[in-house]
Design an enzyme around this catalytic site. Structure first.
Site, mmCIF file in Angstrom:
data_model
loop_
_atom_site.group_PDB
_atom_site.id
_atom_site.type_symbol
_atom_site.label_atom_id
_atom_site.label_comp_id
_atom_site.label_asym_id
_atom_site.label_seq_id
_atom_site.Cartn_x
_atom_site.Cartn_y
_atom_site.Cartn_z
ATOM 1 N N ASN A 101 0.796 -1.151 -0.106
ATOM 2 C CA ASN A 101 0.064 -0.040 -0.109
ATOM 3 C C ASN A 101 0.773 1.309 -0.039
ATOM 4 O O ASN A 101 2.034 1.134 -0.181
ATOM 5 C CB ASN A 101 -1.104 -0.034 1.075
ATOM 6 C CG ASN A 101 -2.292 0.512 0.845
ATOM 7 O OD1 ASN A 101 -2.433 1.721 0.092
ATOM 8 N ND2 ASN A 101 -3.350 -0.175 1.012
ATOM 9 N N ARG A 102 0.194 2.537 0.217
ATOM 10 C CA ARG A 102 0.891 3.639 -0.131
ATOM 11 C C ARG A 102 1.477 4.258 1.276
ATOM 12 O O ARG A 102 1.117 4.220 2.280
ATOM 13 C CB ARG A 102 -0.061 4.741 -0.515
ATOM 14 C CG ARG A 102 -0.720 4.222 -1.796
ATOM 15 C CD ARG A 102 -1.572 5.262 -2.456
ATOM 16 N NE ARG A 102 -2.145 4.662 -3.801
ATOM 17 C CZ ARG A 102 -2.915 3.556 -4.084
ATOM 18 N NH1 ARG A 102 -3.217 2.979 -3.172
ATOM 19 N NH2 ARG A 102 -3.096 3.346 -5.373
ATOM 20 N N HIS A 127 3.570 -0.175 -2.709
ATOM 21 C CA HIS A 127 3.751 -1.539 -2.693
ATOM 22 C C HIS A 127 5.387 -1.803 -2.867
ATOM 23 O O HIS A 127 5.948 -2.743 -3.652
ATOM 24 C CB HIS A 127 3.085 -2.328 -3.654
ATOM 25 C CG HIS A 127 1.779 -2.377 -3.746
ATOM 26 N ND1 HIS A 127 0.950 -2.365 -2.607
ATOM 27 C CD2 HIS A 127 0.662 -2.501 -4.725
ATOM 28 C CE1 HIS A 127 -0.260 -2.376 -2.757
ATOM 29 N NE2 HIS A 127 -0.465 -2.456 -4.233
ATOM 30 N N HIS A 201 -1.729 -10.334 -2.831
ATOM 31 C CA HIS A 201 -2.375 -9.189 -3.522
ATOM 32 C C HIS A 201 -3.458 -10.337 -4.720
ATOM 33 O O HIS A 201 -3.282 -9.748 -5.858
ATOM 34 C CB HIS A 201 -1.662 -8.415 -4.114
ATOM 35 C CG HIS A 201 -2.124 -7.057 -4.641
ATOM 36 N ND1 HIS A 201 -3.411 -7.104 -5.580
ATOM 37 C CD2 HIS A 201 -1.936 -5.735 -4.355
ATOM 38 C CE1 HIS A 201 -3.617 -5.706 -5.704
ATOM 39 N NE2 HIS A 201 -2.833 -4.789 -4.970
ATOM 40 N N SER A 202 -3.902 -11.294 -4.089
ATOM 41 C CA SER A 202 -4.692 -11.972 -5.159
ATOM 42 C C SER A 202 -6.037 -11.428 -5.589
ATOM 43 O O SER A 202 -6.555 -10.534 -4.598
ATOM 44 C CB SER A 202 -5.269 -13.317 -4.615
ATOM 45 O OG SER A 202 -4.122 -14.190 -4.404
ATOM 46 N N TYR A 203 -6.256 -11.618 -6.803
ATOM 47 C CA TYR A 203 -7.623 -10.959 -7.283
ATOM 48 C C TYR A 203 -8.297 -12.084 -7.499
ATOM 49 O O TYR A 203 -8.167 -12.906 -8.164
ATOM 50 C CB TYR A 203 -7.522 -10.253 -8.775
ATOM 51 C CG TYR A 203 -6.705 -9.112 -8.686
ATOM 52 C CD1 TYR A 203 -5.339 -8.896 -8.288
ATOM 53 C CD2 TYR A 203 -7.189 -7.720 -9.409
ATOM 54 C CE1 TYR A 203 -4.535 -7.731 -8.559
ATOM 55 C CE2 TYR A 203 -6.749 -6.413 -9.399
ATOM 56 C CZ TYR A 203 -5.252 -6.553 -9.137
ATOM 57 O OH TYR A 203 -4.733 -5.291 -9.396
ATOM 58 N N GLN A 312 -7.322 -4.058 3.126
ATOM 59 C CA GLN A 312 -7.764 -3.151 1.861
ATOM 60 C C GLN A 312 -8.779 -3.637 1.035
ATOM 61 O O GLN A 312 -8.316 -5.049 0.496
ATOM 62 C CB GLN A 312 -6.443 -2.794 1.106
ATOM 63 C CG GLN A 312 -6.451 -2.028 0.053
ATOM 64 C CD GLN A 312 -6.460 -0.461 0.300
ATOM 65 O OE1 GLN A 312 -6.243 -0.088 1.359
ATOM 66 N NE2 GLN A 312 -6.620 0.466 -0.561
ATOM 67 N N GLU A 340 -6.836 -7.371 1.259
ATOM 68 C CA GLU A 340 -5.443 -7.402 1.331
ATOM 69 C C GLU A 340 -5.286 -7.202 2.933
ATOM 70 O O GLU A 340 -5.322 -6.092 3.223
ATOM 71 C CB GLU A 340 -4.870 -6.367 0.621
ATOM 72 C CG GLU A 340 -5.036 -6.516 -1.004
ATOM 73 C CD GLU A 340 -4.500 -5.324 -1.482
ATOM 74 O OE1 GLU A 340 -3.588 -4.547 -1.417
ATOM 75 O OE2 GLU A 340 -5.311 -4.750 -2.419
#
Ligand code: GLA
Length: 379
Positions: A101-102, A127, A201-203, A312, A340
């Site tokens: 993340n940021r 990331h 970070h799986s979609y 997230q 996430e």
């Protein structure tokens, strides 16, 4: 794979295991353009569930799960070749770090010293930068069948790598049992004070990656009463906002798409959909329910248990038909969703957010369980 049952034990590749044991094997997934080989590990249980993990980025490249009729489909987005994972920046299935993340302007302070990380997402750090944990080759330390089956990957990030202080030694352990639970645990230690936030970070698309169906019809529950709204560059403003009465309220099951176009909520406009950190109810550090997602068509259900303080929720807003997946599907906005588990974005710059600091002698642990099951057809 030849397996045969023999008096309550089964024989796999010459290995005799107890009934219920999950098979594990090593393989080679492919070769990168520069000639480096990418190894893989595959865990397969007797209920049709399997996971393929790549040494590149610890990526979950394939995750097979059954629907309510026993039909197995791959429920994660991803690529057919290893090189695409390096060339295209969506982080499909990847391990992200050192800081998932940021971080605002890529800056943070530790013990009075200012650090500057790469700014690779507009003005911010995202990331771990352009060569984060998703872009490096991990070592596959061990792959073992059993109950559960296990794959252990490790990566040593040198002091100063990506601008972060401290030599960080990281392991990612993936286990699969016969109850269709895939557990992922990240652990890290450091030799100097540093910051850490590692996640997967799986979609997911529970209808199957090879179907033309988006995830807007998936019914999602998020066990979170608050979330952290963001500014125009997706950095939390510091507010912890109640989800009550907003498009962010998933405490009762709602389809992902039901309110995603609600432009009266600025936050959905800024994020181009959902791209927000939810504060998971309950005690951080304890594995607790974070989410449940059901695809009413196939009946596939994903439950997420997490130890992290936040999750997230990202509704795949930046998928813009520029990449083609494993089954030659062109990925469009909303084709997958990510959950996430992590500390909050920009935590190093907010003393009132969960702590992302790791000291020598401490062990960072982030545990998550993805539990797959099916639900009956609604009448
Ligand atoms: C995260 C971010 C998103 C986006 C994706 C990758 O989930 O929160 O904004 O950057 O990664 O595309």
């Amino acid at each position: 794979m030849v397996s045969r049952w023999l008096l309550g034990v089964f024989v796999l590749n010459g290995v005799v295991g107890a009934a219920g044991a999950v098979d594990a094997r090593r393989g080679e997934f492919g070769t990168l353009a520069d000639g480096r080989k990418v190894e893989s590990a595959e865990l397969t249980n007797s209920r049709g569930m399997s996971v393929r993990i790549l040494a590149l980025g610890g990526v979950i490249q394939q995750l097979m799960a059954s629907d309510r009729n026993g039909k197995v489909a791959d429920v994660v987005l991803g690529y057919a070749t290893a090189q695409q994972y390096l060339d295209q920046p969506q982080y499909f299935g990847a391990t992200v770090g050192r800081y998932a993340n940021r971080i605002a302007a890529g800056k943070f302070k530790l013990d009075g010293k200012q650090y500057q990380l790469e700014t690779n997402d507009g003005p911010n750090h995202l990331h771990g930068g352009t060569r984060g944990f998703d872009k490096v080759l991990w070592k596959i330390d061990s792959v073992s069948s059993g109950s559960p089956a296990k794959a252990v990957l490790s990566y040593v990030s040198a002091d100063g790598e990506g601008g972060y202080p401290g030599k960080l030694e990281v392991t990612a352990t993936y286990t699969l049992n016969d109850k269709n639970e895939l557990a992922i645990e990240y652990r890290a230690t450091t030799d100097k004070p540093t910051i850490v936030n590692i996640t997967n970070h799986s979609y997911f698309n529970l209808a199957g990656e090879d179907t033309p169906v988006d995830v807007f019809g998936h019914r999602m529950t998020l066990f979170a009463s608050q979330y952290t709204p963001v500014n125009q560059t997706l950095i939390p403003t510091g507010e912890r906002r109640s989800v009550a009465g907003t498009a962010f309220d998933f405490r009762q099951p709602q389809t992902i798409g039901a309110r995603i176009r609600q432009g009266s909520d600025d936050q959905l406009h800024i994020g181009r959909g959902y791209d927000h950190n939810y504060i998971v109810d309950g005690e951080p550090g304890q594995l607790r329910p974070a989410a449940r997602v059901e695809d009413p068509q196939s009946g596939r259900v994903l439950e997420l248990l997490a130890s992290a303080p936040g999750v997230q929720f990202y509704s795949g807003n930046f998928l813009d038909a520029t990449s083609v997946g494993k089954s030659r599907r062109v990925y469009r906005q909303g084709d997958g969703f990510c959950l996430e588990p992590q500390v909050f974005p920009d935590s190093p710059n907010r003393s009132d957010f969960p702590n992302a600091r790791l000291n020598p002698g401490q062990t960072y642990v982030n545990t998550m369980v993805l539990r797959f099951s099916t639900a009956p057809q609604a009448s």
